[in-house]
Design a protein around this motif. Structure first.
Motif, short mmCIF file in Angstrom:
data_model
loop_
_atom_site.label_atom_id
_atom_site.label_comp_id
_atom_site.label_asym_id
_atom_site.label_seq_id
_atom_site.Cartn_x
_atom_site.Cartn_y
_atom_site.Cartn_z
N ILE B 217 -27.75 26.77 -10.78
CA ILE B 217 -26.61 25.99 -10.28
C ILE B 217 -26.28 26.41 -8.85
O ILE B 217 -26.08 25.57 -7.96
CB ILE B 217 -25.37 26.17 -11.19
CG1 ILE B 217 -25.64 25.65 -12.60
CG2 ILE B 217 -24.14 25.47 -10.58
CD1 ILE B 217 -24.57 26.03 -13.62
N ALA B 218 -26.27 27.72 -8.62
CA ALA B 218 -25.96 28.23 -7.27
C ALA B 218 -26.98 27.69 -6.27
O ALA B 218 -26.63 27.30 -5.15
CB ALA B 218 -25.95 29.76 -7.28
N ALA B 219 -28.25 27.65 -6.67
CA ALA B 219 -29.31 27.17 -5.78
C ALA B 219 -29.11 25.69 -5.46
O ALA B 219 -29.29 25.25 -4.32
CB ALA B 219 -30.68 27.40 -6.42
N GLU B 220 -28.70 24.91 -6.47
CA GLU B 220 -28.47 23.48 -6.25
C GLU B 220 -27.27 23.26 -5.31
O GLU B 220 -27.29 22.38 -4.44
CB GLU B 220 -28.22 22.78 -7.59
CG GLU B 220 -28.22 21.27 -7.51
CD GLU B 220 -28.21 20.62 -8.89
OE1 GLU B 220 -27.28 20.91 -9.69
OE2 GLU B 220 -29.12 19.82 -9.17
N ILE B 221 -26.26 24.08 -5.47
CA ILE B 221 -25.08 24.00 -4.60
C ILE B 221 -25.47 24.29 -3.15
O ILE B 221 -25.05 23.58 -2.23
CB ILE B 221 -23.98 24.98 -5.12
CG1 ILE B 221 -23.37 24.43 -6.40
CG2 ILE B 221 -22.92 25.22 -4.05
CD1 ILE B 221 -22.42 25.39 -7.10
N VAL B 222 -26.29 25.32 -2.94
CA VAL B 222 -26.74 25.65 -1.58
C VAL B 222 -27.55 24.49 -1.01
O VAL B 222 -27.36 24.09 0.14
CB VAL B 222 -27.58 26.95 -1.58
CG1 VAL B 222 -28.24 27.16 -0.21
CG2 VAL B 222 -26.71 28.15 -1.93
N ALA B 223 -28.43 23.92 -1.82
CA ALA B 223 -29.27 22.80 -1.34
C ALA B 223 -28.38 21.64 -0.89
O ALA B 223 -28.64 21.03 0.15
CB ALA B 223 -30.23 22.36 -2.45
#
Lengths: 122, 229
Positions: B217-223
């Motif tokens: 989820i954190a990675a998707e938010i950064v993207a």
């Protein structure tokens, strides 16, 4: 902004127990009576892990927070920062693999970076 | 850097006000701006850089007649509202904080949402729609619903979909997502609006444990923040 009260304890600026902002450290060290310098990445070329605007705060004791590279040039920046704390004259430093004359440190990633170092004035 | 400059930047950050600093590298002279209109400059490159610093959070070095000037935006940090004080939320709160987000966890179930389980994180026991209203979602806000309970997640999504939050994610399987989309359509949201929801939530990294799901989820938010998709 969330208000405290009915909804419980709310502080949107709370960012955990750990402060991550180098400028907040600069303020703290200054309050402790230390000379402080702030280094800021102002330009990068090629591969470089810290974008322009990345900052590193340094105090006269050599304490530092933040980063201006993946760790390759921090040592040299901290050293120059001591001189800037002494003199008060801002300096612009440049690091890169092609630059062997002025600095012995290079960026392993092959990038180049320009860093502005200034003293935090009273 | 003047001491007052540092204080002004830290105060603006705490109050979520944008502020831009100009510094002349040769002299160390500086200027703080609270809006692009504040400085009238005849230099088109400098004017463009200031504009871009306020609009796109994008600074840079500008060569001017009075030497190189670094234009540095200090925009409010992005924020993340997590609905559902579940195990995944505990990991996500820590990850998101290290990624520079100010985190608020929302859950009216006081047994789930305690300071002991979420040390140092802002918490709200209000109902999610009400909590998000007072949170004040803006283009630098992300929302993710993790409660797995439509009584909590749906009101949060209603509020999120009416906002311009840059990221909206909802935990749940494909089947859960289909049912949720049907409920949102019934509530009057059109297909394009409902499609803003990232669900199943997170990048596909084969996540299994709560911490791994939080990472996806954190990675998707950064993207979403970096690519502005």
């Amino acid at each position: 902004m969330m208000k405290s009260g009915k909804g419980g304890r709310v502080d949107p600026t709370a960012n955990g127990g750990r402060e991550l902002d180098p400028l907040a450290f600069a303020k703290r060290w200054r309050a402790e009576g230390q000379g402080v310098a702030v280094a800021t990445v102002v330009e990068t070329w090629g591969s470089s892990p810290c974008p322009p605007g990345s900052q590193l705060a340094v105090d006269a004791r050599g304490q530092f927070e933040g980063s201006v590279s993946g760790g390759c040039v921090e040592g040299a920046v901290i050293e120059r920062a001591q001189a800037v704390i002494e003199s008060g004259r801002p300096e612009t430093l440049e690091f890169g693999i092609a630059d062997e004359t002025a600095w012995s440190v290079g960026l392993a990633c092959g990038g180049r970076v320009r860093i502005f170092v200034e003293r935090l004035e009273a | 850097m003047k001491h007052e400059t540092l204080e002004a930047i830290l105060a603006a950050r705490a109050e979520r006000r944008p502020i831009v600093r100009l510094v002349w590298l040769e002299s160390g002279e500086e200027r703080l701006l609270t809006s692009a209109a504040e400085l009238t400059t005849a230099d088109p490159a400098l004017a463009a850089a200031i504009e871009s610093a306020f609009a796109d959070d994008d600074g840079g070095l500008v060569e001017t007649a009075s030497g190189p000037v670094f234009v540095q935006p200090f925009n409010p940090p992005p924020r993340l509202a997590i609905v559902g004080a579940v195990h995944i939320a505990q990991s996500l709160a820590v990850l998101a904080r290290d990624l520079g987000h100010a985190v608020t966890v929302i859950d009216p179930r006081r047994g789930f949402l305690t300071e002991a389980r979420f040390p140092g994180v802002a918490i709200s026991h209000a109902w999610p729609d009400e909590a998000l209203e007072s949170f004040g979602l803006d283009p630098r806000s992300a929302v993710v619903t993790l409660s797995h309970d439509s009584k909590l997640d749906d009101p949060a999504l209603h509020t999120a979909l009416r906002s311009n939050a840059y990221y909206i994610g909802a935990l749940g399987s494909q089947r859960t997502q289909v049912k949720r989309r049907a409920r949102l359509a019934e509530a009057g949201f059109d297909a394009a609006t409902i499609a803003r929801i990232h669900g199943p939530v997170g990048l596909d990294i084969g996540a299994g444990s709560p911490a791994e799901i939080a990472l996806s989820i954190a990675a998707e938010i950064v993207a979403c923040l970096r690519r502005k998709k």
